[in-house]
Design a protein around this motif. Structure first.
Motif, PDB file in Angstrom:
ATOM      1  N   ALA A  23     100.402 -28.294  72.095  1.00 21.74           N
ATOM      2  CA  ALA A  23      99.650 -29.063  71.102  1.00 21.74           C
ATOM      3  C   ALA A  23      98.528 -29.761  71.733  1.00 21.74           C
ATOM      4  O   ALA A  23      97.482 -29.865  71.429  1.00 21.74           O
ATOM      5  CB  ALA A  23     100.354 -29.833  70.224  1.00 21.74           C
ATOM      6  N   SER A  24      98.987 -30.539  72.786  1.00 17.21           N
ATOM      7  CA  SER A  24      98.026 -31.621  73.466  1.00 17.21           C
ATOM      8  C   SER A  24      97.011 -30.473  73.953  1.00 17.21           C
ATOM      9  O   SER A  24      95.729 -30.916  74.027  1.00 17.21           O
ATOM     10  CB  SER A  24      98.674 -32.185  74.499  1.00 17.21           C
ATOM     11  OG  SER A  24      99.818 -33.025  74.082  1.00 17.21           O
ATOM     12  N   ALA A  25      97.161 -29.481  74.785  1.00 13.30           N
ATOM     13  CA  ALA A  25      96.313 -28.515  75.515  1.00 13.30           C
ATOM     14  C   ALA A  25      95.330 -28.102  74.609  1.00 13.30           C
ATOM     15  O   ALA A  25      94.224 -28.019  74.659  1.00 13.30           O
ATOM     16  CB  ALA A  25      97.026 -27.573  76.333  1.00 13.30           C
ATOM     17  N   ILE A  26      95.769 -27.704  73.157  1.00  8.45           N
ATOM     18  CA  ILE A  26      95.111 -26.741  72.363  1.00  8.45           C
ATOM     19  C   ILE A  26      94.051 -27.979  71.581  1.00  8.45           C
ATOM     20  O   ILE A  26      92.963 -27.906  71.436  1.00  8.45           O
ATOM     21  CB  ILE A  26      95.988 -26.183  71.168  1.00  8.45           C
ATOM     22  CG1 ILE A  26      96.303 -24.993  72.066  1.00  8.45           C
ATOM     23  CG2 ILE A  26      95.027 -25.716  70.060  1.00  8.45           C
ATOM     24  CD1 ILE A  26      97.388 -24.055  71.136  1.00  8.45           C
ATOM     25  N   ALA A  47      98.391 -37.859  69.723  1.00  8.88           N
ATOM     26  CA  ALA A  47      99.886 -38.607  69.727  1.00  8.88           C
ATOM     27  C   ALA A  47     100.637 -37.923  68.621  1.00  8.88           C
ATOM     28  O   ALA A  47     101.818 -37.313  68.906  1.00  8.88           O
ATOM     29  CB  ALA A  47     100.004 -39.934  69.763  1.00  8.88           C
ATOM     30  N   LEU A  48     100.277 -38.084  67.512  1.00  7.80           N
ATOM     31  CA  LEU A  48     100.953 -37.507  66.343  1.00  7.80           C
ATOM     32  C   LEU A  48     101.095 -35.943  66.396  1.00  7.80           C
ATOM     33  O   LEU A  48     102.035 -35.338  66.016  1.00  7.80           O
ATOM     34  CB  LEU A  48     100.256 -37.807  65.027  1.00  7.80           C
ATOM     35  CG  LEU A  48     100.380 -39.265  64.749  1.00  7.80           C
ATOM     36  CD1 LEU A  48      99.547 -39.619  63.451  1.00  7.80           C
ATOM     37  CD2 LEU A  48     101.675 -39.515  64.172  1.00  7.80           C
ATOM     38  N   SER A  49      99.925 -35.248  66.902  1.00  9.29           N
ATOM     39  CA  SER A  49     100.127 -33.545  67.045  1.00  9.29           C
ATOM     40  C   SER A  49     101.157 -33.502  68.097  1.00  9.29           C
ATOM     41  O   SER A  49     101.956 -32.493  67.808  1.00  9.29           O
ATOM     42  CB  SER A  49      98.892 -33.173  67.569  1.00  9.29           C
ATOM     43  OG  SER A  49      97.712 -33.473  66.574  1.00  9.29           O
ATOM     44  N   SER A  50     101.070 -34.007  69.395  1.00 10.01           N
ATOM     45  CA  SER A  50     102.295 -33.934  70.192  1.00 10.01           C
ATOM     46  C   SER A  50     103.480 -33.930  69.527  1.00 10.01           C
ATOM     47  O   SER A  50     104.632 -33.346  69.751  1.00 10.01           O
ATOM     48  CB  SER A  50     101.808 -34.764  71.451  1.00 10.01           C
ATOM     49  OG  SER A  50     100.742 -34.300  72.112  1.00 10.01           O
TER      50      SER A  50
END
Length: 142
Positions: A23-26, A47-50
């Motif tokens: 998620a962080s990379a995308i 942060a929320l996505s991760s």
């Protein structure tokens, strides 16, 4: 088919870690912003996505790293569902119903937005499948 639901903490944590990294990379690939222009809202979203992706990976871990053709086909399906779950989590934080629906749609379609995000997603799915498959082969608790 009990293995779709039951999984040990080790496999769940690996799936959560891969989910957060993916998620962080995308998100960073999609943003493509210079690091000096990153705002606190961008960091909160990242942060929320991760966190959402880690939670989704944790929940879907039983589908990753299984042997055979079925196991190989389950990994991208589980990763795609995990993206939708992560998006729904993030969207719910911002706006309850509308945010959940839009977040789920974005999370499910994020790997297909561009060629680079799709390639990144496929690489992460492959690495996740191989890593958890290798752990399951060594473990006494498949």
């Amino acid at each position: 088919m009990d293995w779709l639901r039951a999984d040990s903490w080790l496999f769940r944590l690996w799936a959560a870690l891969f989910g957060a990294v993916t998620a962080s990379a995308i998100i960073l690939e999609l943003e493509n912003a210079p690091h000096e222009n990153v705002t606190s809202k961008d960091l909160l979203f990242l942060a929320l996505s991760s966190l959402g992706a880690a939670l989704a990976g944790f929940l879907m871990s039983g589908w990753f790293g299984r042997e055979g053709l079925l196991g190989t086909l389950l990994t991208p399906l589980a990763a795609w569902i995990s993206g939708g779950l992560a998006g729904a989590f993030v969207g719910t934080v911002f706006a309850l119903l509308k945010g959940m629906l839009l977040g789920a749609a974005f999370g499910a379609t994020a790997p297909f937005i561009s060629l680079s995000t799709g390639a990144l997603w496929i690489i992460c799915c492959t690495l996740l499948h191989v890593a958890i498959w290798a752990l399951r082969r060594r473990s006494a608790y498949p």
